[in-house]
Motif scaffolding. Structure first.
Motif, PDB file in Angstrom:
ATOM      1  N   CYS A  68       0.827  -1.206   0.000  1.00  0.00           N
ATOM      2  CA  CYS A  68       0.000   0.000   0.000  1.00  0.00           C
ATOM      3  C   CYS A  68       0.862   1.257   0.000  1.00  0.00           C
ATOM      4  O   CYS A  68       1.883   1.321   0.681  1.00  0.00           O
ATOM      5  N   GLY A  80      -3.557  -1.029   4.842  1.00  0.00           N
ATOM      6  CA  GLY A  80      -2.893  -2.322   4.980  1.00  0.00           C
ATOM      7  C   GLY A  80      -3.443  -3.124   6.143  1.00  0.00           C
ATOM      8  O   GLY A  80      -3.685  -4.338   6.023  1.00  0.00           O
ATOM      9  N   LEU A  83      -6.825  -4.441   5.135  1.00  0.00           N
ATOM     10  CA  LEU A  83      -6.702  -5.588   4.234  1.00  0.00           C
ATOM     11  C   LEU A  83      -6.310  -6.844   5.013  1.00  0.00           C
ATOM     12  O   LEU A  83      -6.890  -7.920   4.806  1.00  0.00           O
ATOM     13  N   PHE A  88      -6.353 -10.758   3.626  1.00  0.00           N
ATOM     14  CA  PHE A  88      -5.159 -10.596   2.798  1.00  0.00           C
ATOM     15  C   PHE A  88      -3.951 -10.995   3.644  1.00  0.00           C
ATOM     16  O   PHE A  88      -3.696 -10.404   4.685  1.00  0.00           O
ATOM     17  N   VAL A  91       0.614  -8.463   3.020  1.00  0.00           N
ATOM     18  CA  VAL A  91       0.358  -7.025   2.925  1.00  0.00           C
ATOM     19  C   VAL A  91       1.531  -6.268   3.515  1.00  0.00           C
ATOM     20  O   VAL A  91       2.078  -6.653   4.550  1.00  0.00           O
TER      21      VAL A  91
END
Length: 112
Positions: A68, A80, A83, A88, A91
């Protein structure tokens, strides 16, 4: 916490995550017009403003590494973390943002 990656270390971070990933630029449209990083072979560049991330989460692939980016690193850190909290696994926050990108990796990117 999520990984903190300096712009000069992004390629190595992506390689350690298994290869080609996404740089997610979370800045607003006027900021993108002021300065943007150029497309590069090691990653896909995606621009989604921070406040639109929740509604547009489906546009991102949770299986790809995502780094990010914002102006200095604060907004991208928050994205981040969001996410990471939404499935995710790989990251990172590009520490120092596009400002550091210009100073450390590509001086052709304007400072603002």
């Amino acid at each position: 916490m999520i990984d903190q990656v300096r712009p000069t270390d992004l390629d190595a971070w992506l390689a350690a995550q298994g290869g080609r990933g996404v740089v997610l630029d979370v800045r607003e449209a006027p900021e993108l017009r002021a300065a943007s990083i150029p497309p590069q072979p090691g990653f896909e560049l995606v621009a989604i403003p921070m406040n639109e991330i929740p509604a547009r989460l489906g546009e991102l692939d949770a299986g790809k590494p995502v780094a990010c980016l914002c102006h200095h690193g604060a907004r991208s850190q928050r994205v981040g973390m969001f996410l990471a909290g939404n499935g995710f696994e790989h990251v990172a926050n590009i520490a120092g943002g596009i400002d550091a990108w210009s100073r450390e990796r590509d001086p052709s990117v304007p400072l603002y």
